[in-house]
Each structure stands twice: as structure tokens, then as C-alpha cells.
Design a protein around this motif. Structure first.
Motif, PDB file in Angstrom:
ATOM      1  N   UNK A  22       0.829  -1.208   0.000  1.00  0.00           N
ATOM      2  CA  UNK A  22       0.000   0.000   0.000  1.00  0.00           C
ATOM      3  C   UNK A  22       0.860   1.254   0.000  1.00  0.00           C
ATOM      4  N   UNK A  23       1.922   1.232   0.793  1.00  0.00           N
ATOM      5  CA  UNK A  23       2.827   2.383   0.843  1.00  0.00           C
ATOM      6  C   UNK A  23       3.472   2.606  -0.519  1.00  0.00           C
ATOM      7  N   UNK A  24       3.855   1.503  -1.179  1.00  0.00           N
ATOM      8  CA  UNK A  24       4.491   1.605  -2.482  1.00  0.00           C
ATOM      9  C   UNK A  24       3.543   2.219  -3.513  1.00  0.00           C
ATOM     10  N   UNK A  25       2.270   1.824  -3.465  1.00  0.00           N
ATOM     11  CA  UNK A  25       1.283   2.346  -4.416  1.00  0.00           C
ATOM     12  C   UNK A  25       1.119   3.857  -4.245  1.00  0.00           C
ATOM     13  N   UNK A  26       0.942   4.302  -2.997  1.00  0.00           N
ATOM     14  CA  UNK A  26       0.761   5.727  -2.737  1.00  0.00           C
ATOM     15  C   UNK A  26       2.032   6.500  -3.079  1.00  0.00           C
ATOM     16  N   UNK A  27       3.187   5.936  -2.718  1.00  0.00           N
ATOM     17  CA  UNK A  27       4.458   6.603  -3.014  1.00  0.00           C
ATOM     18  C   UNK A  27       4.656   6.747  -4.512  1.00  0.00           C
ATOM     19  N   UNK A  28       4.325   5.698  -5.275  1.00  0.00           N
ATOM     20  CA  UNK A  28       4.440   5.765  -6.732  1.00  0.00           C
ATOM     21  C   UNK A  28       3.511   6.840  -7.294  1.00  0.00           C
ATOM     22  N   UNK A  29       2.298   6.902  -6.773  1.00  0.00           N
ATOM     23  CA  UNK A  29       1.326   7.909  -7.218  1.00  0.00           C
ATOM     24  C   UNK A  29       1.858   9.318  -6.978  1.00  0.00           C
ATOM     25  N   UNK A  30       2.397   9.548  -5.792  1.00  0.00           N
ATOM     26  CA  UNK A  30       2.910  10.878  -5.449  1.00  0.00           C
ATOM     27  C   UNK A  30       4.129  11.230  -6.295  1.00  0.00           C
TER      28      UNK A  30
END
Length: 221
Positions: A22-30
Motif C-alpha cells: 500500500x505504501x508503495x502504491x501511494x508513493x508511486x502515485x505521489x
């Protein structure tokens, strides 16, 4: 409902134990959204003009990062085979896993989207439509992605394959999602775009569990 809740609770517990996804998904989005100003320049008017498209493209790409693992872990440890021979309908299993995927990826993206909109200088008039469009569109992305995730089970380089499979199917969500926000920013009614997105969500909700369940049965046979 008890079975669906049990599957959802199990997948959410596993996701919390492996919170890096989940952290990776949000970090990639940002990170992806942040890169666009470096590419097109810091001009506020240009950023405001492309903000809706940038946010949707970034969200779409971020949502694909965790698709490969929707069924992969259960496939590797044999859980999926046990579920396939159990009296529990596989369609219900798919629905529970899709809901868990959306709660751990789609929902964080919705929460992060307004922050990215502020960074891209989007007019505040489009914030409500952006949130509503993503609330309708991201579940459709998870449902479509579940079909691709089921089809690539056991294949090498599954991440590349699932991207090739689902990207063409994501395009309508991208078009109408960005179009709804753009219409709202221009002072035009966004209802038609949102209605079409709602129709896409209902269609995928009806067909995706069936298609993904069929692909899962073929994978475990």
C-alpha cells in the motif's frame, strides 16, 4: 455475506502485515504526479490545465503495481486450490479479494488525490468531482485488474503481462474520469461522465467476478 466478510478480513490482515504494498502504491502515485511539473515546467496555468489528466494517469499506473499479487500468494501456497474445491463460490472469493485490493490501494489514492490536485494548482471547484469520479472509477480499476491478475497466474513476468492485458480496458475509465473533472472546471455539468463511469462500474461488477473466477479455475486445474 459472512463468507465475503471473512475473505475480506483475511486479505486485509495479510495486507496489513505486508503494508509495503500500500505504501508503495501511494508513493508511486505521489512521485509520478510530482514528476510532471519537472517535465512541462512550473507554469501554474499549464499545470492547472493538465491536472485532472495527470492525476488520473498516475492513479491508473499506481493501481496496477499490486495487481500481480491479488491471487498470486494464494496460488503459490495452495490456498487458491482449496478455495476452488470448497463449496464457496469462486466468484465470491474474487469479489472479496477485489474489495480488499480497493481498500488497500484505491482508497489511499482517493485520499492522496486532493493533495496532488493542490500541488498541480487545480481549481478547488473540481475537487468534489475529482473525489467522486475516483470513488466510482477506482473500484472499476480493481475489478478489471482482477481479470488480468487471474489470467497471468503461473506465467513468467506476470507484472508485464497484466499491464498489457488491463491497460486497454482502463482507457474508458481514464477518459470519463478526467473528462468529468475537466467539465466541472469549465463550469459544465459533469453528470453524464459520472453516469457513464457508474455504468462501467456496474458492468465490471457483474462480469469481472465471473471472468476472473473462470480464469482461476483454469489456473488450478
Amino acid at each position: 455475506m459472512k463468507i465475503l466478510i471473512a475473505i475480506l478480513a483475511r486479505d486485509l490482515r495479510l495486507a496489513l502485515r505486508q503494508g509495503a504494498d500500500s505504501i508503495m502504491v501511494v508513493a508511486f502515485f505521489i512521485v509520478t504526479t510530482t514528476l510532471f511539473p519537472f517535465g512541462v515546467g512550473p507554469e501554474a496555468n499549464i499545470l492547472a490545465r493538465i491536472a485532472s489528466g495527470v492525476i488520473w494517469v498516475s492513479a491508473l499506473l499506481a493501481a496496477m503495481l499490486s495487481l500481480e499479487r491479488v491471487f498470486q500468494t494464494d496460488f503459490e501456497d495452495g490456498t487458491l486450490e482449496l478455495l476452488a474445491i470448497s463449496p464457496v463460490p469462486l466468484e465470491l472469493v474474487v469479489l472479496g479479494k477485489v474489495l480488499a485490493h480497493w481498500l488497500t490501494t484505491g482508497l489511499p489514492l482517493i485520499i492522496a488525490a486532493p493533495l496532488m490536485a493542490v500541488m498541480l494548482n487545480m481549481n478547488s471547484a473540481g475537487f468534489g468531482t475529482l473525489m467522486l469520479a475516483m470513488l466510482v472509477g477506482t473500484p472499476a480499476l480493481s475489478l478489471i485488474g482482477a481479470i488480468g491478475a487471474a489470467l497471468i497466474l503461473g506465467a513468467r513476468r506476470g507484472g508485464v503481462l497484466v499491464s498489457l492485458l488491463v491497460l486497454p480496458l482502463y482507457i474508458p475509465v481514464l477518459i470519463f474520469g478526467a473528462g468529468a473533472v475537466e467539465a466541472s472546471l469549465l463550469g459544465l455539468p459533469a453528470g453524464e461522465h459520472l453516469q457513464i463511469m457508474g455504468a462501467i462500474l456496474l458492468l465490471t461488477l457483474a462480469l469481472a467476478p465471473l471472468a476472473a473466477a473462470r480464469a482461476l479455475r483454469l489456473a488450478v486445474e
